[in-house]
Write a protein that holds these residues in place. Structure first.
Motif, PDB file in Angstrom:
ATOM      1  N   HIS A 306      43.355  28.215   5.350  1.00 12.13           N
ATOM      2  CA  HIS A 306      44.192  27.221   6.031  1.00 12.13           C
ATOM      3  C   HIS A 306      43.379  26.611   7.165  1.00 12.13           C
ATOM      4  O   HIS A 306      42.533  27.295   7.761  1.00 12.13           O
ATOM      5  CB  HIS A 306      45.461  27.897   6.578  1.00 12.13           C
ATOM      6  N   PRO A 307      43.596  25.334   7.487  1.00 12.12           N
ATOM      7  CA  PRO A 307      42.816  24.698   8.570  1.00 12.12           C
ATOM      8  C   PRO A 307      42.909  25.398   9.917  1.00 12.12           C
ATOM      9  O   PRO A 307      42.022  25.227  10.761  1.00 12.12           O
ATOM     10  CB  PRO A 307      43.413  23.278   8.640  1.00 12.12           C
ATOM     11  N   LEU A 308      43.950  26.195  10.141  1.00 15.45           N
ATOM     12  CA  LEU A 308      44.103  26.892  11.419  1.00 15.45           C
ATOM     13  C   LEU A 308      43.483  28.287  11.424  1.00 15.45           C
ATOM     14  O   LEU A 308      43.561  28.980  12.435  1.00 15.45           O
ATOM     15  CB  LEU A 308      45.585  26.986  11.799  1.00 15.45           C
ATOM     16  N   GLN A 309      42.863  28.687  10.333  1.00 15.85           N
ATOM     17  CA  GLN A 309      42.213  30.003  10.322  1.00 15.85           C
ATOM     18  C   GLN A 309      41.115  30.102  11.385  1.00 15.85           C
ATOM     19  O   GLN A 309      41.027  31.116  12.098  1.00 15.85           O
ATOM     20  CB  GLN A 309      41.624  30.315   8.945  1.00 15.85           C
ATOM     21  N   PRO A 310      40.253  29.076  11.568  1.00 18.70           N
ATOM     22  CA  PRO A 310      39.266  29.164  12.658  1.00 18.70           C
ATOM     23  C   PRO A 310      39.902  29.297  14.035  1.00 18.70           C
ATOM     24  O   PRO A 310      39.329  29.922  14.932  1.00 18.70           O
ATOM     25  CB  PRO A 310      38.488  27.838  12.526  1.00 18.70           C
ATOM     26  N   THR A 311      41.095  28.730  14.212  1.00 17.68           N
ATOM     27  CA  THR A 311      41.802  28.861  15.486  1.00 17.68           C
ATOM     28  C   THR A 311      42.198  30.309  15.735  1.00 17.68           C
ATOM     29  O   THR A 311      42.061  30.828  16.852  1.00 17.68           O
ATOM     30  CB  THR A 311      43.048  27.955  15.492  1.00 17.68           C
ATOM     31  N   VAL A 312      42.711  30.984  14.703  1.00 19.41           N
ATOM     32  CA  VAL A 312      43.064  32.400  14.834  1.00 19.41           C
ATOM     33  C   VAL A 312      41.830  33.211  15.204  1.00 19.41           C
ATOM     34  O   VAL A 312      41.873  34.092  16.082  1.00 19.41           O
ATOM     35  CB  VAL A 312      43.687  32.927  13.527  1.00 19.41           C
ATOM     36  N   GLN A 313      40.715  32.923  14.559  1.00 18.24           N
ATOM     37  CA  GLN A 313      39.479  33.659  14.840  1.00 18.24           C
ATOM     38  C   GLN A 313      39.001  33.400  16.268  1.00 18.24           C
ATOM     39  O   GLN A 313      38.634  34.328  16.999  1.00 18.24           O
ATOM     40  CB  GLN A 313      38.402  33.258  13.835  1.00 18.24           C
ATOM     41  N   GLN A 314      39.000  32.139  16.676  1.00 23.88           N
ATOM     42  CA  GLN A 314      38.481  31.779  17.996  1.00 23.88           C
ATOM     43  C   GLN A 314      39.337  32.323  19.122  1.00 23.88           C
ATOM     44  O   GLN A 314      38.830  32.796  20.136  1.00 23.88           O
ATOM     45  CB  GLN A 314      38.386  30.255  18.110  1.00 23.88           C
TER      46      GLN A 314
END
Length: 344
Positions: A306-314
């Motif tokens: 999902h496009p927000l997966q990097p947000t969860v990681q960051q």
């Protein structure tokens, strides 16, 4: 290494009076633990008095805001059916469901309610199309239309789920973070984990096209539990504030010469180590790390591909890993300080 694991803890000095030790430990663990700011400020103030280190500014690094909703939204064409055909759908128990979607309230469903509706619709459509007794009662043209709508809805359902993950206000609020840390009582932890597990189960059912099982999951209840606890949002604050604090504190402590460390009173040092760092700071950060591991694992599953997966990681995974590393470095500082007792 997980912060607060036994491997990372420095062994506290042996306590002659075990009753006093147990009493002190119970008082620390059962007491109301302070929020990260108060806990870290107290620890820093005590280090400052012993070692004369400068104060560390308790702050968090600036993050990019969440991507805008319009940048994440997937346009989903609507499926239409003629009004005269809709009257015949009472045979398949579809007329009422479609009418609900077409009324004034149905046209403004939020993304979670829309996903719940689409699942119910797919279940009823599937039942109708798989029942020879029902399908024979419909005109051939209507049968073809329903089959086309069913395939269209199947193909669109992952996008409906993706839009919910992108646009639901509660989910975005949790990923945006808050300005408070995790409370000492951990209220809402079990409910938050269960809510994320339910949403992950929903996602897996959709991937497997098990629409009946997916329709039985109460999406609104799961999202409501996350809103009630605010635990994901509060976790961000605890992780990011703590990792920034220890990054700056460690940088200051590495500059202290060994001679200066060894001038400190070893009794004061050992009390600071056992009662404050191990008994309070490390214990609380281990608690937060355990919460983080449970929540982040579920969030990474939910937002995979999902496009927000990097947000969860960051915002969650990266500061957790950084904090674990900073704590290992901080334990190394304590080991260096205790070398002052080594025979020369």
């Amino acid at each position: 290494m997980v912060a607060g694991n036994r491997q990372s803890r420095i062994k506290a000095p042996y306590c002659i009076n075990r009753f006093i030790c147990y009493t002190l430990t119970a008082a620390v663990l059962s007491g109301c633990q302070p929020q990260p700011e108060a806990l870290l400020n107290d620890y820093q103030a005590r280090l400052e008095r012993v070692l004369d280190v400068p104060a560390v500014d308790l702050s968090k690094s600036t993050l990019q805001p969440l991507p805008e909703i319009r940048a994440l939204s997937i346009v989903i064409p609507s499926a239409t059916i003629d009004l005269t055909d809709m009257l015949a759908l009472d045979i398949c128990d579809l007329e009422t469901l479609i009418a609900e979607r077409n009324n004034s309230l149905g046209k403004v469903l939020n993304d979670a309610l829309l996903l719940q509706y689409e699942l119910k619709l797919l279940v009823k459509l599937g039942n109708c199309l798989s029942s020879p007794a029902l399908i024979r009662q419909l005109a051939p043209e209507l049968q073809t239309t329903l089959q086309q709508i069913y395939r269209q809805k199947q193909q669109q359902l992952p996008a409906v789920l993706a839009n919910m993950l992108s646009r639901d206000q509660t989910l975005r609020q949790q990923l945006s973070g808050s300005q408070r840390g995790i409370a000492a009582d951990q209220s809402g932890l079990a409910e938050s984990i269960q809510a994320l597990k339910q949403l992950n189960l929903l996602r897996r059912h959709i991937v497997k096209q098990d629409y009946l099982a997916a329709s039985q999951i109460h999406i609104i209840n799961a999202i409501g539990a996350l809103h009630q606890s605010q635990l994901v949002a509060d976790l961000q604050h605890s992780l990011r504030l703590s990792q920034q604090f220890f990054a700056e504190l460690n940088a200051l402590l590495t500059q202290i010469p060994q001679k200066q460390l060894c001038q400190a009173d070893n009794t004061v040092r050992e009390n600071l180590l056992s009662q404050i760092f191990i008994g309070r700071v490390q214990a609380d950060l281990a608690r937060v790390d355990g919460i983080a591991t449970a929540l982040i694992n579920e969030l990474l599953q939910l937002y995979q591909q999902h496009p927000l997966q990097p947000t969860v990681q960051q915002r969650l995974q990266v500061p957790q890993l950084q904090l674990q590393q900073h704590l290992r470095e901080h334990v190394a500082f304590w080991q260096r300080w205790r070398q002052c007792d080594a025979p020369r």
